[in-house]
Design a protein around this motif. Structure first.
Motif, mmCIF file in Angstrom:
data_model
loop_
_atom_site.group_PDB
_atom_site.id
_atom_site.type_symbol
_atom_site.label_atom_id
_atom_site.label_comp_id
_atom_site.label_asym_id
_atom_site.label_seq_id
_atom_site.Cartn_x
_atom_site.Cartn_y
_atom_site.Cartn_z
ATOM 1 N N VAL A 184 -12.209 -7.730 -1.531
ATOM 2 C CA VAL A 184 -11.784 -6.326 -1.587
ATOM 3 C C VAL A 184 -11.982 -5.756 -2.984
ATOM 4 C CG1 VAL A 184 -9.821 -4.760 -1.309
ATOM 5 C CG2 VAL A 184 -10.099 -6.693 0.253
ATOM 6 N N LEU A 185 -11.632 -6.541 -3.990
ATOM 7 C CA LEU A 185 -11.675 -6.065 -5.367
ATOM 8 C C LEU A 185 -13.101 -5.815 -5.856
ATOM 9 C CD1 LEU A 185 -8.997 -8.454 -6.923
ATOM 10 C CD2 LEU A 185 -8.693 -6.038 -6.330
ATOM 11 N N GLY A 186 -14.024 -6.674 -5.454
ATOM 12 C CA GLY A 186 -15.400 -6.545 -5.923
ATOM 13 C C GLY A 186 -15.962 -5.146 -5.730
ATOM 14 N N PRO A 187 -16.000 -4.662 -4.494
ATOM 15 C CA PRO A 187 -16.553 -3.315 -4.275
ATOM 16 C C PRO A 187 -15.557 -2.188 -4.562
ATOM 17 C CG PRO A 187 -15.974 -4.328 -2.176
ATOM 18 C CD PRO A 187 -15.744 -5.371 -3.227
ATOM 19 N N GLY A 188 -14.270 -2.512 -4.660
ATOM 20 C CA GLY A 188 -13.257 -1.459 -4.751
ATOM 21 C C GLY A 188 -12.852 -1.052 -6.147
ATOM 22 N N LEU A 189 -13.022 -1.928 -7.130
ATOM 23 C CA LEU A 189 -12.621 -1.607 -8.499
ATOM 24 C C LEU A 189 -13.735 -0.883 -9.247
ATOM 25 C CD1 LEU A 189 -10.869 -4.914 -9.671
ATOM 26 C CD2 LEU A 189 -9.765 -2.792 -8.905
ATOM 27 N N ASP A 190 -13.339 0.065 -10.075
ATOM 28 C CA ASP A 190 -14.303 0.727 -10.954
ATOM 29 C C ASP A 190 -14.767 -0.251 -12.029
ATOM 30 O OD1 ASP A 190 -15.435 3.513 -11.856
ATOM 31 O OD2 ASP A 190 -14.627 2.585 -13.679
ATOM 32 N N HIS A 191 -13.811 -0.907 -12.654
ATOM 33 C CA HIS A 191 -14.104 -1.969 -13.612
ATOM 34 C C HIS A 191 -12.830 -2.750 -13.886
ATOM 35 C CE1 HIS A 191 -12.805 1.381 -16.260
ATOM 36 N NE2 HIS A 191 -12.443 0.447 -17.139
ATOM 37 N N LEU A 192 -12.926 -3.727 -14.752
ATOM 38 C CA LEU A 192 -11.818 -4.621 -15.052
ATOM 39 C C LEU A 192 -11.574 -4.627 -16.556
ATOM 40 C CD1 LEU A 192 -10.226 -6.554 -13.089
ATOM 41 C CD2 LEU A 192 -11.660 -8.398 -13.958
ATOM 42 N N SER B 8 0.814 -1.213 0.000
ATOM 43 C CA SER B 8 0.000 0.000 0.000
ATOM 44 C C SER B 8 0.851 1.267 0.000
ATOM 45 C CB SER B 8 -0.928 0.016 1.222
ATOM 46 O OG SER B 8 -1.856 -1.046 1.186
ATOM 47 N N THR B 9 2.095 1.156 0.457
ATOM 48 C CA THR B 9 2.923 2.357 0.521
ATOM 49 C C THR B 9 3.205 2.932 -0.855
ATOM 50 O OG1 THR B 9 5.028 1.095 0.534
ATOM 51 C CG2 THR B 9 4.032 1.627 2.673
ATOM 52 N N CYS C 290 -5.506 -4.519 -4.466
ATOM 53 C CA CYS C 290 -6.114 -4.335 -3.143
ATOM 54 C C CYS C 290 -5.409 -3.226 -2.369
ATOM 55 C CB CYS C 290 -6.088 -5.638 -2.349
ATOM 56 S SG CYS C 290 -7.225 -6.892 -2.973
ATOM 57 N N SER C 291 -4.110 -3.106 -2.566
ATOM 58 C CA SER C 291 -3.360 -2.054 -1.894
ATOM 59 C C SER C 291 -3.674 -0.684 -2.467
ATOM 60 C CB SER C 291 -1.855 -2.339 -1.993
ATOM 61 O OG SER C 291 -1.536 -3.490 -1.243
ATOM 62 N N ALA C 292 -3.962 -0.625 -3.757
ATOM 63 C CA ALA C 292 -4.405 0.640 -4.348
ATOM 64 C C ALA C 292 -5.726 1.079 -3.715
ATOM 65 C CB ALA C 292 -4.557 0.490 -5.855
ATOM 66 N N ILE C 293 -6.615 0.115 -3.514
ATOM 67 C CA ILE C 293 -7.897 0.400 -2.870
ATOM 68 C C ILE C 293 -7.676 0.855 -1.429
ATOM 69 C CG2 ILE C 293 -10.058 -0.658 -2.077
ATOM 70 C CD1 ILE C 293 -9.796 -2.510 -4.622
ATOM 71 N N ALA C 294 -6.751 0.200 -0.735
ATOM 72 C CA ALA C 294 -6.451 0.569 0.652
ATOM 73 C C ALA C 294 -5.930 1.999 0.750
ATOM 74 C CB ALA C 294 -5.431 -0.403 1.240
ATOM 75 N N ALA C 295 -4.996 2.357 -0.134
ATOM 76 C CA ALA C 295 -4.423 3.706 -0.107
ATOM 77 C C ALA C 295 -5.483 4.746 -0.451
ATOM 78 C CB ALA C 295 -3.250 3.795 -1.079
#
Length: 327
Positions: free
Chosen positions: A252-260, A165-166, A192-197
């Motif tokens: 994490v990815l399901g709700p966190g990504l705009d799309h794929l 995430s850093t 997932c770390s992009a979503i966390a940040a």
């Protein structure tokens, strides 16, 4: 060890800031540049985060450093660690294990990158080749760890996410105007770390996940709402060559990504050539996947500030020569 996330969810801002202190003891923040030719190619403002400029040439080292730091803080450093990889995760674990004086065994599939294998051995890793793909190597590593009573380091875990995430924390703070970022998905720690940040900083950026069109377990699993195994046939994007998605990552990815976005090997090769031409940086297949996806969606990006992750540059010389020669 379970791959479930901490009860509180993804790493908090305090977690990421503390992880940065651990990471920066090994190397400084990586740069991000607005390459003119790359922006011209994409038709809009584009920033490139250079995770190929870490001591192992990929972002994964950040996770290895914080994973072992957390083990040490808990007084749980084992007598041996074992893990599986296609290369960059193995270098990360090898680097951190050596720093803590812990013997490290890494399992790779047959036919793995010779240069990644050499880099792991150089870090003192005991390298074992087993199976035809990452999943087979992973299953062998788990069995080996059980037999030896060793600690199995997973490819996805909260203590890995802390460190990874850093780099997104660095990127979003350095370029707060980012509208959309593209991030490749292997086992999921990067995305997932992009979503966390994003959540930790309260940023509005949209996060687009990128998978290989020849390794679709994450695309299929997200569509189905459950883990769906999918065959792997990519010959270029080994960092994305996963057959079985991680359930915790999917949550994490399901709700966190705009799309794929799915990218083919041909599109990845084009992006590798473009990165070399426009920035004179070498990208491995997975490292060029973000650009491949952005180029695929070029017509929708005009007027937006785009962020790309050059997540790794560990490509065998012969492979890179072939990619450049096929233009």
């Amino acid at each position: 060890m379970s791959t479930a996330l901490h009860p509180t969810g993804l790493p908090s801002l305090a977690d990421i800031e503390a992880a940065a202190e651990v990471v920066y003891r090994a190397f400084p923040a990586t740069p991000q540049y607005q390459w003119g030719l790359l922006s011209e190619r994409l038709g809009t403002s584009c920033w490139l985060k250079h995770e190929n400029h870490t001591p192992v040439g990929a972002f994964k080292i950040r996770g290895g450093l914080t994973y072992f730091d957390q083990l040490a803080r808990r007084g749980e450093l084992p007598h041996e660690v074992i893990s599986a990889t296609r290369g960059n995760h193995g270098q990360s674990i090898g680097w951190a294990a050596r720093a803590h004086g812990v013997p490290c065994t890494i399992v790779v599939p047959h036919g793995n990158s010779t240069e990644k294998n050499a880099a792991m051995r150089c870090l003192g890793v005991n390298l074992i080749e087993h199976g035809d793909d990452f999943q087979a190597a992973r299953e062998h590593a788990i069995a080996l760890a059980q037999t030896r009573g060793a600690h199995m380091v997973p490819s996805f875990h909260p203590d890995l996410l802390r460190g990874v995430s850093t780099y997104w924390w660095e990127f979003l703070r350095a370029v707060p105007a980012l509208d959309v970022v593209y991030v490749p998905i292997g086992q999921g720690s990067g995305a997932c770390s992009a979503i966390a940040a994003k959540q930790a900083l309260g940023h509005r950026v949209r996060i687009v996940g990128v998978v290989s069109a020849h390794a679709t377990t994450y695309a299929d699993s997200l569509a189905a709402g459950r883990v769906v195994e999918a065959p792997v046939s990519t010959v270029l994007a080994d960092g994305m060559a996963c057959r079985v998605a991680d359930a915790a990552a999917l949550a994490v990815l399901g709700p966190g990504l705009d799309h794929l976005v799915q990218v083919t090997d041909a599109e990845v090769a084009q992006a590798m050539r473009a990165l070399f031409t426009d920035t004179h940086n070498v990208a491995e297949g997975a490292g060029a996947a973000a650009l491949a996806a952005a180029l695929q969606e070029r017509s929708t990006l005009r007027g937006q500030t785009v962020g790309l992750a050059l997540s790794g540059g560990n490509v065998d010389a012969g492979v890179m020569a072939g990619v450049l020669g096929s233009a």
